[in-house]
Design a protein around this motif. Structure first.
Motif, PDB file in Angstrom:
ATOM      1  N   ASP A 121     -20.911   9.857  -6.690  1.00  0.00           N
ATOM      2  CA  ASP A 121     -20.990   9.816  -5.225  1.00  0.00           C
ATOM      3  C   ASP A 121     -20.190   8.664  -4.651  1.00  0.00           C
ATOM      4  N   THR A 122     -19.101   8.276  -5.350  1.00  0.00           N
ATOM      5  CA  THR A 122     -18.276   7.179  -4.854  1.00  0.00           C
ATOM      6  C   THR A 122     -17.658   7.571  -3.517  1.00  0.00           C
ATOM      7  N   PRO A 123     -17.735   6.710  -2.524  1.00  0.00           N
ATOM      8  CA  PRO A 123     -17.199   7.051  -1.193  1.00  0.00           C
ATOM      9  C   PRO A 123     -15.686   7.098  -1.204  1.00  0.00           C
ATOM     10  N   PRO A 145      -8.614  15.801 -10.198  1.00  0.00           N
ATOM     11  CA  PRO A 145      -9.560  16.762  -9.619  1.00  0.00           C
ATOM     12  C   PRO A 145      -9.388  16.851  -8.114  1.00  0.00           C
ATOM     13  N   PRO A 146      -9.718  17.997  -7.535  1.00  0.00           N
ATOM     14  CA  PRO A 146      -9.643  18.107  -6.072  1.00  0.00           C
ATOM     15  C   PRO A 146     -10.686  17.219  -5.413  1.00  0.00           C
ATOM     16  N   GLU A 147     -10.381  16.792  -4.193  1.00  0.00           N
ATOM     17  CA  GLU A 147     -11.304  15.932  -3.435  1.00  0.00           C
ATOM     18  C   GLU A 147     -11.659  14.662  -4.198  1.00  0.00           C
ATOM     19  N   LEU A 148     -10.652  14.039  -4.801  1.00  0.00           N
ATOM     20  CA  LEU A 148     -10.884  12.774  -5.488  1.00  0.00           C
ATOM     21  C   LEU A 148     -11.223  11.699  -4.464  1.00  0.00           C
ATOM     22  N   PRO A 149     -12.353  10.982  -4.630  1.00  0.00           N
ATOM     23  CA  PRO A 149     -12.717   9.944  -3.657  1.00  0.00           C
ATOM     24  C   PRO A 149     -11.613   8.904  -3.520  1.00  0.00           C
ATOM     25  N   PRO A 150     -11.341   8.451  -2.306  1.00  0.00           N
ATOM     26  CA  PRO A 150     -10.267   7.468  -2.096  1.00  0.00           C
ATOM     27  C   PRO A 150     -10.462   6.193  -2.907  1.00  0.00           C
ATOM     28  N   ALA A 151     -11.720   5.754  -3.079  1.00  0.00           N
ATOM     29  CA  ALA A 151     -11.964   4.520  -3.848  1.00  0.00           C
ATOM     30  C   ALA A 151     -11.504   4.674  -5.291  1.00  0.00           C
ATOM     31  N   GLU A 186     -12.305  -5.890 -13.144  1.00  0.00           N
ATOM     32  CA  GLU A 186     -13.129  -6.026 -11.948  1.00  0.00           C
ATOM     33  C   GLU A 186     -13.028  -4.790 -11.069  1.00  0.00           C
ATOM     34  N   ARG A 187     -11.828  -4.287 -10.875  1.00  0.00           N
ATOM     35  CA  ARG A 187     -11.660  -3.098 -10.042  1.00  0.00           C
ATOM     36  C   ARG A 187     -12.403  -1.903 -10.642  1.00  0.00           C
ATOM     37  N   VAL A 188     -12.263  -1.705 -11.952  1.00  0.00           N
ATOM     38  CA  VAL A 188     -12.932  -0.586 -12.603  1.00  0.00           C
ATOM     39  C   VAL A 188     -14.451  -0.775 -12.561  1.00  0.00           C
ATOM     40  N   GLY A 189     -14.904  -2.009 -12.755  1.00  0.00           N
ATOM     41  CA  GLY A 189     -16.332  -2.270 -12.729  1.00  0.00           C
ATOM     42  C   GLY A 189     -16.968  -2.014 -11.382  1.00  0.00           C
ATOM     43  N   LEU A 190     -16.219  -2.206 -10.297  1.00  0.00           N
ATOM     44  CA  LEU A 190     -16.769  -2.010  -8.959  1.00  0.00           C
ATOM     45  C   LEU A 190     -17.122  -0.560  -8.681  1.00  0.00           C
ATOM     46  N   VAL A 191     -16.542   0.381  -9.413  1.00  0.00           N
ATOM     47  CA  VAL A 191     -16.886   1.796  -9.252  1.00  0.00           C
ATOM     48  C   VAL A 191     -17.672   2.285 -10.461  1.00  0.00           C
ATOM     49  N   ASP A 192     -18.327   1.344 -11.174  1.00  0.00           N
ATOM     50  CA  ASP A 192     -19.180   1.664 -12.331  1.00  0.00           C
ATOM     51  C   ASP A 192     -18.404   2.331 -13.458  1.00  0.00           C
ATOM     52  N   GLY A 193     -17.144   1.959 -13.607  1.00  0.00           N
ATOM     53  CA  GLY A 193     -16.336   2.495 -14.689  1.00  0.00           C
ATOM     54  C   GLY A 193     -16.272   1.546 -15.867  1.00  0.00           C
ATOM     55  N   HIS A 207       0.854  -1.191   0.000  1.00  0.00           N
ATOM     56  CA  HIS A 207       0.000   0.000   0.000  1.00  0.00           C
ATOM     57  C   HIS A 207       0.887   1.238   0.000  1.00  0.00           C
ATOM     58  N   PRO A 208       0.821   2.043  -1.043  1.00  0.00           N
ATOM     59  CA  PRO A 208       1.675   3.234  -1.107  1.00  0.00           C
ATOM     60  C   PRO A 208       1.212   4.312  -0.132  1.00  0.00           C
ATOM     61  N   ARG A 209       2.010   4.605   0.870  1.00  0.00           N
ATOM     62  CA  ARG A 209       1.644   5.636   1.834  1.00  0.00           C
ATOM     63  C   ARG A 209       1.486   6.994   1.168  1.00  0.00           C
ATOM     64  N   VAL A 210       2.246   7.214   0.111  1.00  0.00           N
ATOM     65  CA  VAL A 210       2.185   8.515  -0.558  1.00  0.00           C
ATOM     66  C   VAL A 210       0.807   8.751  -1.156  1.00  0.00           C
ATOM     67  N   LEU A 211       0.071   7.677  -1.477  1.00  0.00           N
ATOM     68  CA  LEU A 211      -1.282   7.833  -2.009  1.00  0.00           C
ATOM     69  C   LEU A 211      -2.194   8.457  -0.962  1.00  0.00           C
ATOM     70  N   ASP A 212      -2.024   8.083   0.299  1.00  0.00           N
ATOM     71  CA  ASP A 212      -2.828   8.666   1.375  1.00  0.00           C
ATOM     72  C   ASP A 212      -2.317  10.044   1.779  1.00  0.00           C
ATOM     73  N   ASP A 213      -0.998  10.209   1.750  1.00  0.00           N
ATOM     74  CA  ASP A 213      -0.415  11.442   2.279  1.00  0.00           C
ATOM     75  C   ASP A 213      -0.423  12.589   1.265  1.00  0.00           C
ATOM     76  N   LEU A 214      -0.070  12.302   0.006  1.00  0.00           N
ATOM     77  CA  LEU A 214       0.103  13.359  -0.984  1.00  0.00           C
ATOM     78  C   LEU A 214      -0.861  13.277  -2.160  1.00  0.00           C
ATOM     79  N   GLY A 215      -1.608  12.171  -2.278  1.00  0.00           N
ATOM     80  CA  GLY A 215      -2.594  12.093  -3.340  1.00  0.00           C
ATOM     81  C   GLY A 215      -2.151  11.251  -4.517  1.00  0.00           C
ATOM     82  N   LEU A 216      -3.079  11.126  -5.488  1.00  0.00           N
ATOM     83  CA  LEU A 216      -2.873  10.230  -6.622  1.00  0.00           C
ATOM     84  C   LEU A 216      -1.731  10.684  -7.525  1.00  0.00           C
ATOM     85  N   ALA A 217      -1.649  11.965  -7.819  1.00  0.00           N
ATOM     86  CA  ALA A 217      -0.622  12.448  -8.755  1.00  0.00           C
ATOM     87  C   ALA A 217       0.778  12.117  -8.249  1.00  0.00           C
TER      88      ALA A 217
END
Length: 338
Positions: A336-338, A235-241, A307-314, A200-210
């Motif tokens: 409205d993805t959480p 985008p700002p406030e990108l849902p964690p999922a 499967e991962r993309v499908g779970l968020v309706d992508g 799990h990349p800590r930087v994803l939680d700390d600094l974001g996706l980019a």
């Protein structure tokens, strides 16, 4: 499902729908024959043959038209079944014309009920799968924190002590042993940090996706002779999922490109527009034919991405062919993805 469920409306259309096709034909023939009989009584004898012939033709045409009209919903049912088989799960038969045979109408309503049930069960399965993925991500994040904050810190302290002891010791043998121990501790520390980032990349939680994708690209291309370009517009406030899905899809696509494609250049792009976020991972490698048996080495990775993309309706698509490289395209809704 009973016949009375084939139409909830009232009046003549409902009664026509509930009348069997045979009954419609008998009533129509009776009306036409009575009409023809009355007309023949009023027709001069010299024109009886012509009127009889015309009556027969009219009866045949009207019967043919009635049967064709009554059976026309079969084409609608067939079209709905065809579109569902192509992945369009939101199509339904709906309300059928008034003259539709009640048995055909019942088939249409049964098909609609079946599709509604399948949609409901599919939503339940997706909700459960989303919970499983979320739980897996949470557990990986917990393991990564434990590795980073516990084991890695201990190994760091061990490395510092060994470095200090090596600097202060005078016997040559002790120096050599301490050097070996320090090398082992350093290697273990690198492995733990790499494992922590992979889990799990800590930087994803700390600094974001980019920032996480930039680091992923650097680490992925560190030991490979490949030009790797990253362009992220998140985008700002990108849902964690969504961030987690985009990161995992990017990770899998990069690994496939580096391991199997023989690519010299890889590009990773993320942008958003019109309520959607788009991911594109492209390489100029050898590509592959998805229909060939040896494409199975890509199969599980593609399946997990889908499967991962499908779970968020992508939506996920892979554009590739031998000699043309591979382009992985993911499109996720910014809803409205959480």
């Amino acid at each position: 499902m009973g016949a009375d469920t084939t139409g909830t409306d009232r009046g003549l259309p409902a009664r026509l729908r509930r009348t069997p096709l045979l009954g419609k034909i008998v009533v129509l023939d009776l009306v036409l024959n009575v009409g023809a009989y009355v007309l023949l009584q009023l027709t001069p004898p010299a024109q009886v043959q012509a009127v009889t012939l015309v009556s027969l033709v009219v009866v045949m045409v009207l019967n043919t038209g009635l049967v064709a009209w009554a059976l026309q919903p079969l084409q609608l049912v067939e079209e709905v079944a065809r579109r569902v088989s192509q992945g369009q799960r939101d199509v339904r038969v709906g309300v059928m014309p008034a003259l539709t045979d009640r048995h055909l109408a019942r088939i249409g309503h049964t098909l609609d009920a079946l599709l509604d049930r399948l949609d409901a069960e599919r939503r339940q399965v997706r909700a459960l799968a989303a919970q499983v993925v979320k739980a897996g991500d949470s557990e990986r994040a917990h393991i990564a924190r434990e590795l980073h904050d516990g084991t890695a810190q201990s190994l760091t302290a061990l490395e510092m002590l060994l470095t200090s002891a090596q600097a202060e010791s005078s016997p040559e043998v002790l120096r050599e042993r301490l050097a070996t121990m320090r090398a082992i501790a350093t290697e273990a520390l690198v492995e733990v940090r790499t494992l922590s980032h992979t889990v799990h990349p800590r930087v994803l939680d700390d600094l974001g996706l980019a920032a996480a994708l930039e680091r992923l690209a650097r680490r992925s291309g560190a030991d490979a002779d490949v030009e790797l370009e990253v362009a992220c517009e998140v985008p700002p406030e990108l849902p964690p999922a969504l961030a987690s899905v985009l990161y995992r899809v990017s990770q899998e696509a990069l690994q496939n490109a580096l391991r199997h494609a023989g690519a010299r250049r890889i590009t990773l792009e993320v942008h958003h527009a019109d309520g959607w976020i788009h991911l594109r991972v492209s390489d100029d490698g050898r590509g592959f034919d998805r229909a060939r048996p040896d494409a199975s080495r890509h199969g599980m990775g593609l399946f997990l991405m889908e499967e991962r993309v499908g779970l968020v309706d992508g939506h996920l698509s892979v554009d590739t062919s031998p000699g043309r490289g591979t382009h992985v395209l993911a499109r996720l809704p910014l809803g409205d993805t959480p």
